[in-house]
Design a protein around this motif. Structure first.
Motif, PDB file in Angstrom:
ATOM      1  N   THR A   1      12.998 -32.731 -10.758  1.00  0.00           N
ATOM      2  CA  THR A   1      13.577 -34.069 -11.293  1.00  0.00           C
ATOM      3  C   THR A   1      13.297 -34.847 -10.467  1.00  0.00           C
ATOM      4  O   THR A   1      12.503 -35.374 -10.390  1.00  0.00           O
ATOM      5  CB  THR A   1      15.538 -34.147  -9.742  1.00  0.00           C
ATOM      6  OG1 THR A   1      14.397 -33.207  -8.465  1.00  0.00           O
ATOM      7  CG2 THR A   1      15.940 -33.139 -10.668  1.00  0.00           C
ATOM      8  N   GLU A   2      13.491 -36.611 -10.946  1.00  0.00           N
ATOM      9  CA  GLU A   2      13.074 -37.598 -10.938  1.00  0.00           C
ATOM     10  C   GLU A   2      12.915 -37.871  -9.268  1.00  0.00           C
ATOM     11  O   GLU A   2      11.791 -38.790  -9.130  1.00  0.00           O
ATOM     12  CB  GLU A   2      13.511 -38.699 -11.584  1.00  0.00           C
ATOM     13  CG  GLU A   2      12.611 -39.920 -11.506  1.00  0.00           C
ATOM     14  CD  GLU A   2      13.717 -41.380 -11.981  1.00  0.00           C
ATOM     15  OE1 GLU A   2      13.238 -42.293 -12.102  1.00  0.00           O
ATOM     16  OE2 GLU A   2      14.992 -40.873 -12.263  1.00  0.00           O
ATOM     17  N   ASP A   3      13.276 -37.094  -7.762  1.00  0.00           N
ATOM     18  CA  ASP A   3      12.025 -37.104  -7.138  1.00  0.00           C
ATOM     19  C   ASP A   3      11.933 -36.357  -6.264  1.00  0.00           C
ATOM     20  O   ASP A   3      11.821 -36.943  -5.679  1.00  0.00           O
ATOM     21  CB  ASP A   3      14.007 -37.376  -6.196  1.00  0.00           C
ATOM     22  CG  ASP A   3      14.872 -36.522  -6.088  1.00  0.00           C
ATOM     23  OD1 ASP A   3      14.723 -35.200  -6.362  1.00  0.00           O
ATOM     24  OD2 ASP A   3      16.206 -36.760  -5.209  1.00  0.00           O
TER      25      ASP A   3
ATOM     26  N   GLU B   1      11.923 -32.763   0.560  1.00  0.00           N
ATOM     27  CA  GLU B   1      10.875 -33.682   0.776  1.00  0.00           C
ATOM     28  C   GLU B   1      10.053 -33.713  -0.186  1.00  0.00           C
ATOM     29  O   GLU B   1       9.457 -32.676  -0.319  1.00  0.00           O
ATOM     30  CB  GLU B   1       9.799 -34.597   2.130  1.00  0.00           C
ATOM     31  CG  GLU B   1       9.099 -33.086   2.579  1.00  0.00           C
ATOM     32  CD  GLU B   1       8.558 -34.388   3.697  1.00  0.00           C
ATOM     33  OE1 GLU B   1       6.743 -33.882   3.902  1.00  0.00           O
ATOM     34  OE2 GLU B   1       9.260 -34.462   4.855  1.00  0.00           O
ATOM     35  N   PRO B   2       9.419 -35.191  -0.886  1.00  0.00           N
ATOM     36  CA  PRO B   2       8.334 -34.687  -2.003  1.00  0.00           C
ATOM     37  C   PRO B   2       7.141 -34.455  -1.114  1.00  0.00           C
ATOM     38  O   PRO B   2       7.028 -35.054  -0.305  1.00  0.00           O
ATOM     39  CB  PRO B   2       8.728 -36.059  -2.795  1.00  0.00           C
ATOM     40  CG  PRO B   2       9.222 -36.900  -2.002  1.00  0.00           C
ATOM     41  CD  PRO B   2      10.037 -36.475  -1.076  1.00  0.00           C
TER      42      PRO B   2
ATOM     43  N   SER C   1       3.495 -40.558  -4.072  1.00  0.00           N
ATOM     44  CA  SER C   1       3.856 -40.741  -5.498  1.00  0.00           C
ATOM     45  C   SER C   1       2.679 -41.224  -6.087  1.00  0.00           C
ATOM     46  O   SER C   1       2.050 -41.010  -7.219  1.00  0.00           O
ATOM     47  CB  SER C   1       4.903 -40.887  -5.956  1.00  0.00           C
ATOM     48  OG  SER C   1       5.150 -42.372  -5.338  1.00  0.00           O
TER      49      SER C   1
END
Length: 549
Positions: A107-109, A174-175, A491
């Protein structure tokens, strides 16, 4: 939530050459293979019959066990890579490729990852590989009874869900930047064999030494203690039966013996220590070996156990580094095959920070800092403080001649500033046991770190890794903890590089290690062994395609 191309923070600097599908998934590149298929047809026809024979891989370091969730040494990890498979692997440029996973999406997150598994995979005992094995294996470090050293890259996993027999979903808290190149590379273990073993007992289970069963290209045959480990080809390997019949992981007592066996053909592949490069090149001139070299993603160091009061003062640690002539070590012991190090990391990866505090060779400055820290010479010239002499044991392994020589140089140079050092040489498995969690039984060690597929330094320096992780020094710094916790969430790769650089600079200032040099690696193989080529990312890339003619 929209799917996205693979996030820049996940992939290394070579991200642009990874193939991404239009639906946002990332998978193994088949277009390149198709474009080369016609060109390679003749070559494949010529080489497909060139199979058989044994890869005899020579080493001076014996493994300890074959379970990636509990091992910490390179020899064990190497053999695990032959026996087991992870969801992904990396190519020779650190780019992620599908292994047990054919493709994946997220997913984008960056919080939800879905892996689509291969359906033609068998365990070495003939059982089917399924999503159950992935859920079981990746759940091991999450279990409350797990006390192994590999928990860090699993801490952010909140859920592991079996979607169907060949689809697994991970939900993260979390990412996590290294998720695909570190977490997803961990090898998968067989639930049908180990699923009923209590996690508290898994690290000591006979599976790890007597009967490991994997899905990888080679199957465990036998381990003759102190001599060799024998693996045989897995004819049912999902990427095609290996062209080699077997791998003999041969353990020899020292580099002299190893080089002699390489020369006469008893070994057909080995890493070459820097002091033997000239010998290897002469063998290459004679047509007996092929040598390839390049920067390794690693560094060598003298590590101080900060649990010992001797090393808890930063001034003392800086003084110890001032006392060691690192350039002389590189020139005299390595014949120049290395670069003097001043901090952690490696020039071979994208996060390297060359601009860290430097503590150059300066014995007088070492003495000054020790005096400032309260250490004064006694009548015998040995430094004392509060009635305690500055003396300690420097441990290393008898399997590594370079580290032995470094220990001897350090012993001599430290004596010149009033510090008494004794050297203790240990057989490899004993060394690993004594210096690893939970014992941490050492004052100081001569050792090396291989950094891995992602340059995240959390393993080495975060406070959370002291008790059971890989923070061997017992180093703790609040700002470093903050930076390292932040770095894996970022990111933007340049921002992540900046954060890691700041953490590395603090570590260099604190000097929990005397950082000695960045390693230049070399590989020597017999001319009739096709496939090996030195690289910093994945030494045994596509080993099932290697062959002997």
């Amino acid at each position: 939530m929209l799917k996205n191309r693979f996030l820049l923070f996940i992939v290394f600097m070579f991200v642009l050459i990874v193939t991404a599908c239009s639906d946002g998934t990332v998978e193994e590149s088949s277009n390149e293979a198709n474009s080369e298929k016609e060109d390679n047809q003749t070559e494949n026809t010529q080489t497909e019959e060139k199979s058989g024979g044994s890869l005899v891989l020579g080493t001076t370091a014996a493994p300890t066990l074959f379970n990636p969730y509990y091992s910490t040494d390179t020899s064990s990890s190497t053999i695990e890579g032959f026996i087991f498979s992870g969801l992904v692997t990396v190519d020779t440029d650190f780019n992620p490729e599908g292994d047990l996973a054919e493709s994946w999406e997220f997913t984008e997150d960056g919080l939800r990852w879905t892996f689509h598994l291969r359906e033609n995979v068998k365990w070495h005992d003939g059982a089917d590989f399924t999503a159950d094995d992935v859920v079981f294996s990746y759940g091991i470090p999450l279990h409350e009874d797990y006390i192994g050293p590999r928990g860090l890259p699993f801490e952010i996993i909140e859920e592991i869900n079996k979607v169907d027999d060949y689809t697994v979903e991970f939900v993260l808290s979390e990412p996590y930047a290294p998720f695909i190149t570190i977490t997803a590379q961990f090898e998968v273990l067989p639930k049908h064999i180990l699923g009923e073993v209590p996690i508290a007992e898994l690290g000591m289970n006979k599976f790890n030494t007597k009967e490991p069963i994997g899905t990888g290209p080679f199957k465990f045959q036998q381990w003759k203690e102190g001599e060799y480990i024998e693996l045989i080809a897995n004819e049912d390997y999902y990427l095609g039966a290996p062209k080699l019949d077997s791998i003999i992981y041969k353990i020899v007592p020292d580099m002299n013996t190893l080089m002699a066996q390489l020369q006469v053909g008893d070994i057909n592949l080995t890493g070459i220590s820097p002091q033997y490069i000239e010998t290897a090149k002469k063998l290459e001139e004679q047509g007996k070996v092929v040598v390839t070299s390049g920067p390794s993603n690693a560094f060598e160091y003298i590590g101080y156990n900060l649990r010992n009061e001797l090393f808890q003062d930063k001034l003392v640690r800086q003084a110890l580094t001032h006392a060691i002539d690192k350039e002389a070590i590189v020139q005299a012991i390595l014949d120049g095959s290395g670069v003097v190090a001043h901090g952690p990391g490696s020039p071979a990866n994208w996060a390297f920070n060359p601009d860290v505090p430097k503590f150059e060779y300066d014995p007088e400055e070492a003495k000054r800092k020790l005096k400032e820290a309260g250490w004064e010479p006694n009548k015998d010239g040995i430094l004392e403080k509060d009635g305690n002499k500055f003396e300690f044991v420097l441990k290393t392994t008898s399997a590594n001649e370079i580290r032995q020589q470094i220990a001897e140089v350090a012993q001599q140079q430290l004596s010149e500033i009033g510090i008494k050092t004794s050297i203790e040489l240990l057989e490899w498995s004993a060394y690993v046991e004594q210096t690893s969690p939970p014992l941490w039984n050492f004052d100081a060690i001569v050792a090396g770190w291989s950094i891995g597929s992602d340059p995240d330094p959390t393993w080495f320096w975060h406070t959370s890794e002291i008790e059971n992780g890989l923070n061997y020094n017992g180093f703790s710094n609040e700002r470093v903890d903050e930076l390292l916790s932040e770095n894996t969430k970022i990111s933007d790769i340049e921002e992540r590089k900046r954060i890691i650089a700041e953490a590395d600079a603090i570590v260099a200032e604190e000097q929990p290690d005397t950082f000695l040099y960045y390693v230049e690696g070399s590989l020597a193989n017999a001319p009739n062994l096709h496939g090996p080529k030195f690289n910093a990312a994945n030494t045994y890339y596509k080993i099932h395609e290697w062959y002997i003619d």
